[in-house]
Design a protein around this motif. Structure first.
Motif, PDB file in Angstrom:
ATOM      1  N   GLY A 164      -4.485  22.843  -7.115  1.00 22.94           N
ATOM      2  CA  GLY A 164      -4.820  23.699  -5.984  1.00 22.94           C
ATOM      3  C   GLY A 164      -6.092  23.296  -5.255  1.00 22.94           C
ATOM      4  N   ALA A 165      -6.789  22.287  -5.746  1.00 23.28           N
ATOM      5  CA  ALA A 165      -8.028  21.856  -5.084  1.00 23.28           C
ATOM      6  C   ALA A 165      -7.758  21.141  -3.765  1.00 23.28           C
ATOM      7  CB  ALA A 165      -8.846  20.959  -6.016  1.00 23.28           C
ATOM      8  N   GLY A 166      -6.536  20.659  -3.589  1.00 20.10           N
ATOM      9  CA  GLY A 166      -6.185  19.985  -2.339  1.00 20.10           C
ATOM     10  C   GLY A 166      -6.072  18.479  -2.467  1.00 20.10           C
ATOM     11  N   LYS A 167      -5.918  17.970  -3.677  1.00 17.99           N
ATOM     12  CA  LYS A 167      -5.903  16.516  -3.876  1.00 17.99           C
ATOM     13  C   LYS A 167      -4.793  15.823  -3.085  1.00 17.99           C
ATOM     14  CE  LYS A 167      -5.668  16.959  -8.330  1.00 17.99           C
ATOM     15  NZ  LYS A 167      -5.677  18.413  -8.549  1.00 17.99           N
ATOM     16  N   SER A 168      -3.605  16.404  -3.080  1.00 18.69           N
ATOM     17  CA  SER A 168      -2.497  15.782  -2.338  1.00 18.69           C
ATOM     18  C   SER A 168      -2.650  15.991  -0.832  1.00 18.69           C
ATOM     19  CB  SER A 168      -1.148  16.334  -2.811  1.00 18.69           C
ATOM     20  OG  SER A 168      -0.905  15.937  -4.139  1.00 18.69           O
ATOM     21  N   ALA A 169      -2.950  17.202  -0.432  1.00 17.63           N
ATOM     22  CA  ALA A 169      -3.083  17.495   1.002  1.00 17.63           C
ATOM     23  C   ALA A 169      -4.220  16.687   1.628  1.00 17.63           C
ATOM     24  CB  ALA A 169      -3.319  18.985   1.215  1.00 17.63           C
ATOM     25  N   ILE A 170      -5.361  16.667   0.974  1.00 21.12           N
ATOM     26  CA  ILE A 170      -6.509  15.902   1.486  1.00 21.12           C
ATOM     27  C   ILE A 170      -6.235  14.414   1.337  1.00 21.12           C
ATOM     28  CG2 ILE A 170      -8.994  15.460   1.224  1.00 21.12           C
ATOM     29  CD1 ILE A 170      -8.198  18.337   2.227  1.00 21.12           C
TER      30      ILE A 170
ATOM     31  N   LEU B 221      -5.070   3.435   4.666  1.00 22.66           N
ATOM     32  CA  LEU B 221      -4.721   2.977   3.321  1.00 22.66           C
ATOM     33  C   LEU B 221      -3.441   3.671   2.846  1.00 22.66           C
ATOM     34  CD1 LEU B 221      -8.223   3.221   1.579  1.00 22.66           C
ATOM     35  CD2 LEU B 221      -7.006   1.120   2.218  1.00 22.66           C
ATOM     36  N   PRO B 222      -2.757   3.076   1.863  1.00 21.75           N
ATOM     37  CA  PRO B 222      -1.617   3.771   1.277  1.00 21.75           C
ATOM     38  C   PRO B 222      -2.080   4.995   0.483  1.00 21.75           C
ATOM     39  CG  PRO B 222      -1.624   1.432   0.651  1.00 21.75           C
ATOM     40  CD  PRO B 222      -2.930   1.722   1.331  1.00 21.75           C
ATOM     41  N   PHE B 223      -1.219   5.995   0.398  1.00 19.32           N
ATOM     42  CA  PHE B 223      -1.462   7.175  -0.423  1.00 19.32           C
ATOM     43  C   PHE B 223      -0.498   7.143  -1.602  1.00 19.32           C
ATOM     44  CE2 PHE B 223      -0.105  11.455  -1.676  1.00 19.32           C
ATOM     45  CZ  PHE B 223      -1.312  11.947  -2.139  1.00 19.32           C
ATOM     46  N   ILE B 224      -1.016   7.383  -2.796  1.00 21.80           N
ATOM     47  CA  ILE B 224      -0.178   7.452  -3.993  1.00 21.80           C
ATOM     48  C   ILE B 224      -0.529   8.720  -4.753  1.00 21.80           C
ATOM     49  CG2 ILE B 224       0.454   6.351  -6.177  1.00 21.80           C
ATOM     50  CD1 ILE B 224      -0.349   3.660  -4.928  1.00 21.80           C
ATOM     51  N   ASP B 225       0.500   9.479  -5.109  1.00 23.49           N
ATOM     52  CA  ASP B 225       0.331  10.673  -5.928  1.00 23.49           C
ATOM     53  C   ASP B 225       0.693  10.286  -7.358  1.00 23.49           C
ATOM     54  OD1 ASP B 225       1.077  13.121  -7.381  1.00 23.49           O
ATOM     55  OD2 ASP B 225       0.755  14.105  -5.444  1.00 23.49           O
ATOM     56  N   ALA B 226      -0.270  10.329  -8.263  1.00 25.01           N
ATOM     57  CA  ALA B 226      -0.037   9.913  -9.648  1.00 25.01           C
ATOM     58  C   ALA B 226       1.061  10.742 -10.298  1.00 25.01           C
ATOM     59  CB  ALA B 226      -1.331  10.003 -10.456  1.00 25.01           C
ATOM     60  N   ASP B 227       1.124  12.042  -9.998  1.00 19.89           N
ATOM     61  CA  ASP B 227       2.168  12.880 -10.593  1.00 19.89           C
ATOM     62  C   ASP B 227       3.563  12.410 -10.175  1.00 19.89           C
ATOM     63  OD1 ASP B 227       0.299  14.385 -11.948  1.00 19.89           O
ATOM     64  OD2 ASP B 227       0.463  16.135 -10.640  1.00 19.89           O
ATOM     65  N   ASP B 228       3.723  12.039  -8.905  1.00 20.17           N
ATOM     66  CA  ASP B 228       5.022  11.508  -8.448  1.00 20.17           C
ATOM     67  C   ASP B 228       5.375  10.225  -9.198  1.00 20.17           C
ATOM     68  OD1 ASP B 228       5.152  13.590  -6.636  1.00 20.17           O
ATOM     69  OD2 ASP B 228       4.627  12.351  -4.893  1.00 20.17           O
TER      70      ASP B 228
ATOM     71  N   ARG C  47      -3.580  -1.948  -8.526  1.00 20.79           N
ATOM     72  CA  ARG C  47      -3.057  -2.248  -7.190  1.00 20.79           C
ATOM     73  C   ARG C  47      -4.225  -2.408  -6.210  1.00 20.79           C
ATOM     74  NH1 ARG C  47       1.971   1.907  -6.111  1.00 20.79           N
ATOM     75  NH2 ARG C  47       3.289   1.225  -7.828  1.00 20.79           N
ATOM     76  N   PRO C  48      -3.945  -2.977  -5.031  1.00 19.46           N
ATOM     77  CA  PRO C  48      -4.987  -3.028  -3.992  1.00 19.46           C
ATOM     78  C   PRO C  48      -5.466  -1.621  -3.633  1.00 19.46           C
ATOM     79  CG  PRO C  48      -3.141  -4.451  -3.421  1.00 19.46           C
ATOM     80  CD  PRO C  48      -2.717  -3.659  -4.635  1.00 19.46           C
ATOM     81  N   SER C  49      -6.629  -1.547  -3.007  1.00 16.78           N
ATOM     82  CA  SER C  49      -7.248  -0.252  -2.668  1.00 16.78           C
ATOM     83  C   SER C  49      -6.269   0.691  -1.982  1.00 16.78           C
ATOM     84  CB  SER C  49      -8.452  -0.461  -1.761  1.00 16.78           C
ATOM     85  OG  SER C  49      -9.479  -1.103  -2.465  1.00 16.78           O
ATOM     86  N   HIS C  50      -6.310   1.946  -2.412  1.00 13.92           N
ATOM     87  CA  HIS C  50      -5.478   3.004  -1.857  1.00 13.92           C
ATOM     88  C   HIS C  50      -6.169   4.334  -2.132  1.00 13.92           C
ATOM     89  CE1 HIS C  50      -4.148   2.417  -6.056  1.00 13.92           C
ATOM     90  NE2 HIS C  50      -3.913   3.711  -6.056  1.00 13.92           N
ATOM     91  N   VAL C  51      -5.569   5.417  -1.672  1.00 15.45           N
ATOM     92  CA  VAL C  51      -6.050   6.762  -2.003  1.00 15.45           C
ATOM     93  C   VAL C  51      -5.105   7.305  -3.066  1.00 15.45           C
ATOM     94  CG1 VAL C  51      -6.454   9.102  -1.155  1.00 15.45           C
ATOM     95  CG2 VAL C  51      -7.058   7.130   0.282  1.00 15.45           C
ATOM     96  N   LEU C  52      -5.689   7.715  -4.195  1.00 14.03           N
ATOM     97  CA  LEU C  52      -4.917   8.168  -5.349  1.00 14.03           C
ATOM     98  C   LEU C  52      -5.206   9.636  -5.639  1.00 14.03           C
ATOM     99  CD1 LEU C  52      -3.111   7.516  -7.840  1.00 14.03           C
ATOM    100  CD2 LEU C  52      -5.228   6.861  -9.029  1.00 14.03           C
ATOM    101  N   SER C  53      -4.173  10.436  -5.613  1.00 12.27           N
ATOM    102  CA  SER C  53      -4.278  11.837  -6.024  1.00 12.27           C
ATOM    103  C   SER C  53      -3.884  11.896  -7.494  1.00 12.27           C
ATOM    104  CB  SER C  53      -3.329  12.696  -5.184  1.00 12.27           C
ATOM    105  OG  SER C  53      -3.249  14.000  -5.706  1.00 12.27           O
TER     106      SER C  53
END
Length: 187
Positions: free
Chosen positions: A20-26, A36-43, A79-85
């Motif tokens: 609920g902190a907003g990790k995926s939305a942010i 950058l690519p976005f990756i959700d670790a849970d997915d 992996r190359p730099s990305h945003v990881l939730s």
């Protein structure tokens, strides 16, 4: 949205914090703004396991889930730099935390109990919230986890404001963090 922000990130940006902190939305907005690519670790964990996180918890328990989570996050950080939730408990695991600190810039999205509860109260897919009154569970998790999340490289308050505003605050915090790191680097 505006064009991507020219910010030279030497590593992945890993967002940490409670559910609920907003990790995926942010994270999605941040990735777009940084180009950058976005990756959700849970997915990625669900894809690797072939079932939902709730099913993993039910079949194998939290310890096995955390071990799988650690393996998936290690692979993602190569992996190359990305945003990881990341999931709410990922950073709590000492080995996963050490890995993230070594290979990513960690950003804690810190939120107060009212904000977290408002965001998660209508969602039934969170296994830890099924272990009693969700508000009490969140309060307990905050008491246990906030001192550990505080070890993140950057802390940004995740409030009830629009996600785009919080994203801008993360970008500014990253800029300040990188400038400070550059100033400390040997010439």
């Amino acid at each position: 949205m505006d064009a991507p922000i020219p910010l030279s990130l030497p590593r992945t940006v890993a967002l940490v914090g409670l559910m609920g902190a907003g990790k995926s939305a942010i994270g999605k907005r941040l990735a777009t703004r940084l180009g950058l690519p976005f990756i959700d670790a849970d997915d990625e964990i669900e894809r690797a396991a072939g079932c939902s996180i709730a099913e993993i918890f039910a079949k194998y328990g939290e310890a096995d889930f955390r071990a799988g989570e650690r393996r998936v996050i290690a692979r993602l950080l190569d992996r190359p730099s990305h945003v990881l939730s990341t999931g709410g408990g990922a950073y709590i695991d000492p080995n996963t935390r050490a890995l993230m600190r070594a290979k990513a810039i960690t950003v804690w999205l810190r939120a107060d109990l009212d904000v977290l509860f408002e965001r998660v109260k209508k969602r039934g897919h969170r296994p830890l919230l099924r272990q009693g009154d969700p508000r009490e569970v969140l309060g307990r998790l905050m008491a246990q986890r906030y001192p550990i999340y505080a070890e993140a490289d950057i802390v940004v308050e995740s409030t009830a404001q629009p996600a785009d505003r919080t994203t801008e605050q993360v970008i500014e915090a990253l800029r300040l963090y990188l400038e400070a790191a550059q100033a400390k680097a040997p010439a």
